[in-house]
Design a protein around this motif. Structure first.
Motif, mmCIF file in Angstrom:
data_model
loop_
_atom_site.group_PDB
_atom_site.id
_atom_site.type_symbol
_atom_site.label_atom_id
_atom_site.label_comp_id
_atom_site.label_asym_id
_atom_site.label_seq_id
_atom_site.Cartn_x
_atom_site.Cartn_y
_atom_site.Cartn_z
ATOM 1 N N MET A 1 0.807 -1.223 0.000
ATOM 2 C CA MET A 1 0.000 0.000 0.000
ATOM 3 C C MET A 1 0.843 1.277 0.000
ATOM 4 N N GLU A 2 2.129 1.153 -0.279
ATOM 5 C CA GLU A 2 3.051 2.283 -0.220
ATOM 6 C C GLU A 2 2.575 3.491 -1.029
ATOM 7 N N PHE A 3 2.056 3.273 -2.214
ATOM 8 C CA PHE A 3 1.658 4.384 -3.084
ATOM 9 C C PHE A 3 0.155 4.646 -3.035
ATOM 10 N N LEU A 4 -0.538 3.996 -2.097
ATOM 11 C CA LEU A 4 -1.996 4.091 -2.029
ATOM 12 C C LEU A 4 -2.489 4.612 -0.688
ATOM 13 N N GLY A 5 -1.623 5.226 0.067
ATOM 14 C CA GLY A 5 -2.043 5.826 1.322
ATOM 15 C C GLY A 5 -1.943 4.929 2.542
ATOM 16 N N GLY A 6 -1.399 3.739 2.404
ATOM 17 C CA GLY A 6 -1.250 2.834 3.540
ATOM 18 C C GLY A 6 -2.394 1.840 3.632
ATOM 19 N N PRO A 7 -2.234 0.809 4.485
ATOM 20 C CA PRO A 7 -3.267 -0.219 4.643
ATOM 21 C C PRO A 7 -4.623 0.373 5.023
ATOM 22 N N ARG B 1 -3.373 -5.145 -8.272
ATOM 23 C CA ARG B 1 -2.718 -5.058 -6.961
ATOM 24 C C ARG B 1 -2.504 -6.484 -6.477
ATOM 25 N N LEU B 2 -1.297 -6.787 -6.065
ATOM 26 C CA LEU B 2 -0.947 -8.128 -5.615
ATOM 27 C C LEU B 2 -0.405 -8.101 -4.201
ATOM 28 N N GLY B 3 -0.624 -9.204 -3.491
ATOM 29 C CA GLY B 3 0.030 -9.387 -2.213
ATOM 30 C C GLY B 3 1.540 -9.454 -2.417
ATOM 31 N N ARG B 4 2.290 -8.988 -1.468
ATOM 32 C CA ARG B 4 3.751 -8.861 -1.566
ATOM 33 C C ARG B 4 4.442 -10.156 -1.986
ATOM 34 N N GLU B 5 3.988 -11.299 -1.453
ATOM 35 C CA GLU B 5 4.665 -12.567 -1.741
ATOM 36 C C GLU B 5 4.505 -13.011 -3.198
ATOM 37 N N HIS B 6 3.662 -12.329 -3.960
ATOM 38 C CA HIS B 6 3.421 -12.707 -5.357
ATOM 39 C C HIS B 6 4.072 -11.754 -6.352
ATOM 40 N N ILE C 1 -1.002 5.751 -12.387
ATOM 41 C CA ILE C 1 0.062 5.119 -11.611
ATOM 42 C C ILE C 1 0.924 6.182 -10.940
ATOM 43 N N ASP C 2 1.214 5.973 -9.666
ATOM 44 C CA ASP C 2 2.168 6.826 -8.973
ATOM 45 C C ASP C 2 3.500 6.672 -9.702
ATOM 46 N N ALA C 3 4.102 7.771 -10.096
ATOM 47 C CA ALA C 3 5.328 7.736 -10.904
ATOM 48 C C ALA C 3 6.478 7.023 -10.196
ATOM 49 N N ARG C 4 6.431 6.937 -8.866
ATOM 50 C CA ARG C 4 7.496 6.260 -8.108
ATOM 51 C C ARG C 4 7.308 4.744 -8.078
ATOM 52 N N ASN C 5 6.162 4.266 -8.543
ATOM 53 C CA ASN C 5 5.841 2.840 -8.502
ATOM 54 C C ASN C 5 6.408 2.153 -9.750
ATOM 55 N N ALA D 1 2.534 11.571 -10.592
ATOM 56 C CA ALA D 1 1.740 10.489 -11.157
ATOM 57 C C ALA D 1 1.800 10.518 -12.674
ATOM 58 N N ARG D 2 1.391 9.397 -13.244
ATOM 59 C CA ARG D 2 1.357 9.247 -14.695
ATOM 60 C C ARG D 2 0.030 8.635 -15.106
ATOM 61 N N ARG D 3 -0.453 9.100 -16.253
ATOM 62 C CA ARG D 3 -1.629 8.477 -16.871
ATOM 63 C C ARG D 3 -1.139 7.820 -18.146
ATOM 64 N N TYR D 4 -1.294 6.505 -18.210
ATOM 65 C CA TYR D 4 -0.983 5.739 -19.398
ATOM 66 C C TYR D 4 -2.290 5.448 -20.125
#
Length: 187
Positions: free
Chosen positions: A48-54, A114-119, A148-152, A178-181
């Motif tokens: 959740m780093e680029f989405l405001g946290g859990p 969005r994926l869980g970290r282990e994946h 997409i957050d440009a840092r992601n 941020a970026r819009r693709y």
């Protein structure tokens, strides 16, 4: 599911990697139980780093309900993403950009994953995004965007691998780059 190239949920091998096929993925309309699964899979600061946290469970309960409504009304949504064994590993899909936001691509269809970290790093995001594009195309969606957050760097790489073109760079209301693709699904 098999991992054949003709299946919409089992994409072909990655370009430049013909010996390493992407993992098989399954998509389903989110259930009430998926709210709990999403909450568990995404309850990670890295995810959740680029989405405001859990987020709280109630946010996922509302989110999955909204996705069921999108699927019923539009034929697409953010689907629950399952691996070949049926384990919930995240979500992927398409949804209209919220009309109540005073920024962003209002009126356009956004795809996301969005994926869980282990994946991470196993090809799931790209495989899921390919399945999303196929389903969106089948539902008659002519054009999609990805916000997409440009840092992601991971999500940026998925969008670019899909052939999406950078359409805009901007700063979000929170002050993040941020970026819009964009990608046409016609032809």
């Amino acid at each position: 599911m098999t991992n054949s190239t003709s299946s919409p949920t089992s994409p072909p091998p990655a370009p430049g990697s013909p010996t390493r096929p992407l993992p098989a993925v399954q998509l389903r309309v989110p259930t009430d139980e998926d709210a709990h699964a999403w909450h568990s899979v995404f309850d990670d600061p890295d995810v959740m780093e680029f989405l405001g946290g859990p987020a709280e469970l109630s946010a996922y309960e509302e989110f999955t309900a909204r996705q069921r409504m999108h699927d019923a009304q539009l034929g697409y949504c953010l689907w629950t993403l399952l691996d070949a064994e049926g384990e919930v590993i995240g979500f992927t899909g398409a949804q209209p950009w919220p009309a109540d936001k005073d920024w962003g691509p209002v009126g356009e269809i956004e795809i996301g994953w969005r994926l869980g970290r282990e994946h991470w790093g196993q090809g799931y995001a790209y495989a899921a995004a390919l399945a999303t594009l196929e389903r969106a195309r089948a539902a008659g969606v002519p054009h999609v965007v990805a916000m997409i957050d440009a840092r992601n760097a991971r999500s940026v790489a998925v969008a670019e691998r899909l052939g999406m073109e950078l359409a805009q760079e901007f700063t979000t209301p929170r002050g993040n780059p941020a970026r819009r693709y964009a990608l046409s699904l016609r032809g």
